[in-house]
Design an enzyme around this catalytic site. Structure first.
Site, PDB file in Angstrom:
ATOM      1  N   LYS A 196      38.527  29.325  42.471  1.00  0.00           N
ATOM      2  CA  LYS A 196      37.662  29.971  41.469  1.00  0.00           C
ATOM      3  C   LYS A 196      36.328  29.258  41.214  1.00  0.00           C
ATOM      4  O   LYS A 196      35.694  29.451  40.185  1.00  0.00           O
ATOM      5  CB  LYS A 196      38.388  30.177  40.119  1.00  0.00           C
ATOM      6  CG  LYS A 196      39.762  30.753  40.185  1.00  0.00           C
ATOM      7  CD  LYS A 196      39.947  31.848  41.214  1.00  0.00           C
ATOM      8  CE  LYS A 196      39.318  33.171  40.824  1.00  0.00           C
ATOM      9  NZ  LYS A 196      39.625  34.178  41.908  1.00  0.00           N
ATOM     10  N   ALA A 197      35.933  28.430  42.186  1.00  0.00           N
ATOM     11  CA  ALA A 197      34.671  27.696  42.030  1.00  0.00           C
ATOM     12  C   ALA A 197      33.482  28.433  42.642  1.00  0.00           C
ATOM     13  O   ALA A 197      32.350  27.945  42.551  1.00  0.00           O
ATOM     14  CB  ALA A 197      34.801  26.310  42.663  1.00  0.00           C
ATOM     15  N   HIS A 223      41.392  25.693  50.179  1.00  0.00           N
ATOM     16  CA  HIS A 223      41.284  25.124  48.827  1.00  0.00           C
ATOM     17  C   HIS A 223      41.870  23.709  48.808  1.00  0.00           C
ATOM     18  O   HIS A 223      42.089  23.139  47.739  1.00  0.00           O
ATOM     19  CB  HIS A 223      42.068  25.963  47.817  1.00  0.00           C
ATOM     20  CG  HIS A 223      41.439  27.284  47.470  1.00  0.00           C
ATOM     21  ND1 HIS A 223      40.098  27.436  47.231  1.00  0.00           N
ATOM     22  CD2 HIS A 223      41.993  28.518  47.276  1.00  0.00           C
ATOM     23  CE1 HIS A 223      39.850  28.707  46.928  1.00  0.00           C
ATOM     24  NE2 HIS A 223      40.977  29.377  46.953  1.00  0.00           N
ATOM     25  N   SER A 279      38.270  30.873  34.604  1.00  0.00           N
ATOM     26  CA  SER A 279      38.350  31.817  35.718  1.00  0.00           C
ATOM     27  C   SER A 279      39.733  31.748  36.377  1.00  0.00           C
ATOM     28  O   SER A 279      40.329  32.780  36.730  1.00  0.00           O
ATOM     29  CB  SER A 279      37.247  31.494  36.734  1.00  0.00           C
ATOM     30  OG  SER A 279      37.259  32.421  37.788  1.00  0.00           O
ATOM     31  N   TYR A 332      28.149  25.571  41.731  1.00  0.00           N
ATOM     32  CA  TYR A 332      28.078  26.977  41.287  1.00  0.00           C
ATOM     33  C   TYR A 332      26.892  27.171  40.339  1.00  0.00           C
ATOM     34  O   TYR A 332      26.157  28.158  40.428  1.00  0.00           O
ATOM     35  CB  TYR A 332      29.401  27.310  40.576  1.00  0.00           C
ATOM     36  CG  TYR A 332      29.524  28.719  40.041  1.00  0.00           C
ATOM     37  CD1 TYR A 332      30.205  29.701  40.766  1.00  0.00           C
ATOM     38  CD2 TYR A 332      29.000  29.071  38.789  1.00  0.00           C
ATOM     39  CE1 TYR A 332      30.340  30.993  40.257  1.00  0.00           C
ATOM     40  CE2 TYR A 332      29.133  30.363  38.289  1.00  0.00           C
ATOM     41  CZ  TYR A 332      29.803  31.312  39.023  1.00  0.00           C
ATOM     42  OH  TYR A 332      29.944  32.595  38.534  1.00  0.00           O
ATOM     43  N   MET A 377      35.954  40.016  40.443  1.00  0.00           N
ATOM     44  CA  MET A 377      34.570  39.709  40.057  1.00  0.00           C
ATOM     45  C   MET A 377      34.505  39.931  38.548  1.00  0.00           C
ATOM     46  O   MET A 377      34.168  41.023  38.081  1.00  0.00           O
ATOM     47  CB  MET A 377      33.588  40.637  40.796  1.00  0.00           C
ATOM     48  CG  MET A 377      33.594  40.464  42.290  1.00  0.00           C
ATOM     49  SD  MET A 377      32.864  38.886  42.763  1.00  0.00           S
ATOM     50  CE  MET A 377      33.293  38.846  44.511  1.00  0.00           C
ATOM     51  N   GLY A 407      31.198  36.149  36.296  1.00  0.00           N
ATOM     52  CA  GLY A 407      30.208  35.545  37.179  1.00  0.00           C
ATOM     53  C   GLY A 407      29.076  34.850  36.443  1.00  0.00           C
ATOM     54  O   GLY A 407      27.914  34.937  36.856  1.00  0.00           O
TER      55      GLY A 407
HETATM   56  S1  PPS Z   1      39.096  32.401  44.937  1.00  0.00           S
HETATM   57  O1  PPS Z   1      40.234  33.296  44.594  1.00  0.00           O
HETATM   58  O2  PPS Z   1      39.430  30.983  44.690  1.00  0.00           O
HETATM   59  O3  PPS Z   1      38.578  32.621  46.276  1.00  0.00           O
HETATM   60  O4  PPS Z   1      37.975  32.786  43.862  1.00  0.00           O
HETATM   61  P1  PPS Z   1      36.452  32.370  43.926  1.00  0.00           P
HETATM   62  O5  PPS Z   1      35.719  33.334  44.781  1.00  0.00           O
HETATM   63  O6  PPS Z   1      36.323  30.923  44.209  1.00  0.00           O
HETATM   64  O7  PPS Z   1      35.986  32.523  42.429  1.00  0.00           O
HETATM   65  C1  PPS Z   1      35.805  33.744  41.761  1.00  0.00           C
HETATM   66  C2  PPS Z   1      34.806  33.474  40.665  1.00  0.00           C
HETATM   67  O8  PPS Z   1      33.481  33.453  41.256  1.00  0.00           O
HETATM   68  C3  PPS Z   1      32.711  34.476  40.643  1.00  0.00           C
HETATM   69  N1  PPS Z   1      31.764  35.038  41.603  1.00  0.00           N
HETATM   70  C4  PPS Z   1      30.435  35.030  41.421  1.00  0.00           C
HETATM   71  N2  PPS Z   1      29.675  34.511  40.430  1.00  0.00           N
HETATM   72  C5  PPS Z   1      28.342  34.691  40.519  1.00  0.00           C
HETATM   73  N3  PPS Z   1      27.739  35.373  41.518  1.00  0.00           N
HETATM   74  C6  PPS Z   1      28.464  35.894  42.539  1.00  0.00           C
HETATM   75  N4  PPS Z   1      27.857  36.568  43.515  1.00  0.00           N
HETATM   76  C7  PPS Z   1      29.884  35.730  42.513  1.00  0.00           C
HETATM   77  N5  PPS Z   1      30.890  36.122  43.322  1.00  0.00           N
HETATM   78  C8  PPS Z   1      32.035  35.679  42.751  1.00  0.00           C
HETATM   79  C9  PPS Z   1      33.742  35.482  40.166  1.00  0.00           C
HETATM   80  O9  PPS Z   1      33.193  36.372  39.223  1.00  0.00           O
HETATM   81  C10 PPS Z   1      34.787  34.544  39.589  1.00  0.00           C
HETATM   82  O10 PPS Z   1      34.338  33.893  38.403  1.00  0.00           O
HETATM   83  P2  PPS Z   1      34.642  34.432  36.918  1.00  0.00           P
HETATM   84  O11 PPS Z   1      34.136  33.354  36.002  1.00  0.00           O
HETATM   85  O12 PPS Z   1      36.110  34.619  36.814  1.00  0.00           O
HETATM   86  O13 PPS Z   1      33.859  35.703  36.775  1.00  0.00           O
END
Ligand code: PPS
Length: 309
Positions: free
Chosen positions: A57-58, A118, A148, A203, A266, A269
């Protein structure tokens, strides 16, 4: 993985069970990873593999989409060829059939491959170090990362039961969650970057200036990005674009695996959503537990944009 989504529609939902945690070398991993540990450890990296590593979730999916876009010259059609989990196999994923194991997908993939993990740095299969593979690590501030991860546990029916937010946070603080301690993870990879080709990203920096961070990735990969291509990648990997992109937002998986009505993959974010979840006492407790080791490693996180902590 192409075509598996249609097979999943007829799949008995009971096959997905919430994981339990098992320690491997002192790190909590899900039972499926622990059961397949020998195969994972024996994974054969190739010299031109690129490894994307994150604490869960990073910003994994975000950097995956960025890398795939850079590798395909900003062509979003090419990046729509398959869901992100098939384009970039996740080697520490061992789901029940018919979903293929990440390891098998990686092995079947022609070079050059990009691979997701991970794993904490000390558990990365040794062949990645032997082959001197390039690696990209993305770290996220602990508070937003924890929030997250909590919501991901709620929606992903294969993750361990999260319990309440208070219970989950205690487990997160003590490393009793899948892939172990956030603190050990971010610090271990931070130390490793001084002795290996690792691009260490944050991030929060990506939220602050996506174009700048994409350029860092391209430079690390030795790829020139003409301005219009860079702009296209920024637009394609912005949160709002990825949220509605079925090849990036995990909506291709059925609700009995990821229930996006419980919490979307998503989700928000943003930087700073932790303030909606943490009490003042919880925030101070996390700071107390993590500050000293972060400081001694010279590692600084921002838990809101415009400040450091
Ligand atoms: S995983 O399951 O570990 O692969 O998840 P991961 O992709 O690492 O983390 C998901 C979180 O990343 C946010 N996210 C983004 N944030 C900003 N911009 C973009 N483009 C983006 N894409 C994915 C996603 O919303 C999750 O964070 P949270 O805080 O839960 O919204």
């Amino acid at each position: 993985m192409m075509g598996v989504e249609s097979q999943l529609e007829t799949w008995p939902a009971e096959l997905i069970k919430r994981a339990t945690l098992v320690e491997v070398e002192g790190v909590s991993l899900t039972n499926d990873v622990a059961e397949n540990w020998d195969a994972l450890w024996a994974f054969k990296a190739r010299p031109d593999d690129l490894l994307i590593s994150t604490y869960p979730k990073a910003g994994t999916t975000w950097i995956q989409e960025i890398v795939d876009m850079i590798q395909h010259g900003g062509d979003s059609q090419k990046c729509a060829r398959a869901p992100i989990y098939s384009r970039i196999p996740f080697i520490d994923l061992f789901p029940p059939p018919p979903i293929p194991k990440g390891l098998d997908e990686a092995e079947a993939m022609p070079s050059p491959r990009t691979i997701k993990t991970h794993l904490p740095v000390q558990l990365v299969p040794p062949s990645f170090w032997v082959q001197n593979c390039k690696m990209i690590y993305v770290a996220r501030n602990a508070k937003d990362n924890a929030v997250s991860y909590f919501h991901f546990h709620r929606m992903n029916q294969g993750m361990p039961e999260p319990g309440t937010w208070d219970q989950f946070l205690e487990n997160f603080l003590t490393g009793q969650v899948a892939w172990g301690s956030w603190l050990d993870h971010v610090c271990g990879w931070w130390e490793a970057k001084d002795r290996h080709p690792i691009l260490y990203l944050f991030y929060e920096d990506m939220k602050e200036d996506l174009s700048r961070e994409i350029q860092k990735v391209a430079q690390f990969l030795g790829i020139q990005l003409p301005d219009p291509v860079l702009k296209q990648i920024v637009q394609h990997t912005a949160f709002e674009s990825m949220k509605t992109n079925p090849m990036a937002n995990y909506s291709t998986l059925p609700a009995f695996i990821m229930d996006q009505d419980v919490s979307p993959f998503m989700r928000k974010g943003i930087v700073g959503d932790w303030k909606q979840h943490f009490t003042v006492a919880q925030s101070e407790r996390l700071d107390d537990i993590f500050a000293q080791k972060l400081q001694s490693n010279g590692l600084t996180f921002r838990s809101q944009l415009g400040m450091q902590c």
